[in-house]
Scaffold this motif. Structure first.
Motif, PDB file in Angstrom:
ATOM      1  N   GLY A 246       0.818  -1.210   0.000  1.00 21.52           N
ATOM      2  CA  GLY A 246       0.000   0.000   0.000  1.00 21.52           C
ATOM      3  C   GLY A 246       0.851   1.258   0.000  1.00 21.52           C
ATOM      4  N   TYR A 247       1.922   1.213   0.758  1.00 19.98           N
ATOM      5  CA  TYR A 247       2.835   2.359   0.812  1.00 19.98           C
ATOM      6  C   TYR A 247       3.469   2.605  -0.558  1.00 19.98           C
ATOM      7  N   VAL A 248       3.925   1.540  -1.217  1.00 17.89           N
ATOM      8  CA  VAL A 248       4.563   1.665  -2.532  1.00 17.89           C
ATOM      9  C   VAL A 248       3.562   2.181  -3.559  1.00 17.89           C
ATOM     10  N   VAL A 249       2.338   1.677  -3.509  1.00 19.91           N
ATOM     11  CA  VAL A 249       1.307   2.144  -4.439  1.00 19.91           C
ATOM     12  C   VAL A 249       1.031   3.624  -4.216  1.00 19.91           C
ATOM     13  N   ASP A 250       0.900   4.046  -2.982  1.00 14.43           N
ATOM     14  CA  ASP A 250       0.689   5.463  -2.682  1.00 14.43           C
ATOM     15  C   ASP A 250       1.847   6.314  -3.172  1.00 14.43           C
ATOM     16  N   PHE A 251       3.057   5.847  -2.939  1.00 11.38           N
ATOM     17  CA  PHE A 251       4.244   6.577  -3.370  1.00 11.38           C
ATOM     18  C   PHE A 251       4.264   6.733  -4.891  1.00 11.38           C
ATOM     19  N   LEU A 252       3.975   5.653  -5.616  1.00 10.91           N
ATOM     20  CA  LEU A 252       3.986   5.709  -7.081  1.00 10.91           C
ATOM     21  C   LEU A 252       2.884   6.619  -7.618  1.00 10.91           C
ATOM     22  N   LEU A 253       1.713   6.585  -6.997  1.00  7.19           N
ATOM     23  CA  LEU A 253       0.628   7.464  -7.438  1.00  7.19           C
ATOM     24  C   LEU A 253       0.997   8.935  -7.256  1.00  7.19           C
ATOM     25  N   VAL A 254       1.548   9.260  -6.114  1.00  7.24           N
ATOM     26  CA  VAL A 254       1.952  10.651  -5.866  1.00  7.24           C
ATOM     27  C   VAL A 254       3.066  11.056  -6.827  1.00  7.24           C
ATOM     28  N   ALA A 255       4.019  10.170  -7.065  1.00  9.38           N
ATOM     29  CA  ALA A 255       5.120  10.475  -7.986  1.00  9.38           C
ATOM     30  C   ALA A 255       4.588  10.741  -9.391  1.00  9.38           C
ATOM     31  N   MET A 256       3.658   9.900  -9.864  1.00 15.29           N
ATOM     32  CA  MET A 256       3.085  10.101 -11.201  1.00 15.29           C
ATOM     33  C   MET A 256       2.304  11.401 -11.276  1.00 15.29           C
ATOM     34  N   LEU A 257       1.562  11.727 -10.225  1.00 15.80           N
ATOM     35  CA  LEU A 257       0.808  12.979 -10.223  1.00 15.80           C
ATOM     36  C   LEU A 257       1.730  14.191 -10.256  1.00 15.80           C
ATOM     37  N   VAL A 258       2.796  14.160  -9.480  1.00 13.21           N
ATOM     38  CA  VAL A 258       3.725  15.292  -9.460  1.00 13.21           C
ATOM     39  C   VAL A 258       4.409  15.451 -10.812  1.00 13.21           C
ATOM     40  N   ILE A 259       4.884  14.358 -11.394  1.00 18.95           N
ATOM     41  CA  ILE A 259       5.558  14.422 -12.691  1.00 18.95           C
ATOM     42  C   ILE A 259       4.579  14.858 -13.777  1.00 18.95           C
ATOM     43  N   GLY A 260       3.376  14.295 -13.770  1.00 17.34           N
ATOM     44  CA  GLY A 260       2.368  14.664 -14.770  1.00 17.34           C
ATOM     45  C   GLY A 260       1.958  16.117 -14.657  1.00 17.34           C
TER      46      GLY A 260
END
Length: 91
Positions: A33-47
């Motif tokens: 869950g932590y990794v999924v949250d981290f990846l979602l936030v990373a994609m949102l920031v980059i996008g």
């Protein structure tokens, strides 16, 4: 609610770790869950950064370019004046 935890080594007087603990992690949030949250936030920031860059570049070109909007197209066409057409089908 989040709290800052600082682990201190008393014998050698330095900080072992500084971390932020939250109630959701204590309640059973798994590493997945932590990794999924981290990846979602990373994609949102980059996008968001990419979209803002393209948008602001377009606005800047439209507002600030004025006469020089086609500067490089005009230079390229001037350079290619008199060149023979190569390739394609013969008519």
């Amino acid at each position: 609610m989040m709290k800052l935890v600082i682990k201190w080594n008393k014998k050698r007087s330095y900080v072992l770790a500084i971390c932020v603990q939250s109630k959701t992690f204590e309640r059973g949030m798994t590493m997945t869950g932590y990794v999924v949250d981290f990846l979602l936030v990373a994609m949102l920031v980059i996008g968001f950064t990419a979209i803002m860059g393209v948008t602001l570049n377009g606005i800047g070109e439209r507002l600030l370019s004025h006469k020089r909007r086609n500067e490089f197209v005009v230079r390229s066409n001037r350079t290619q004046e008199g060149w023979n057409k190569v390739g394609g089908k013969k008519k």
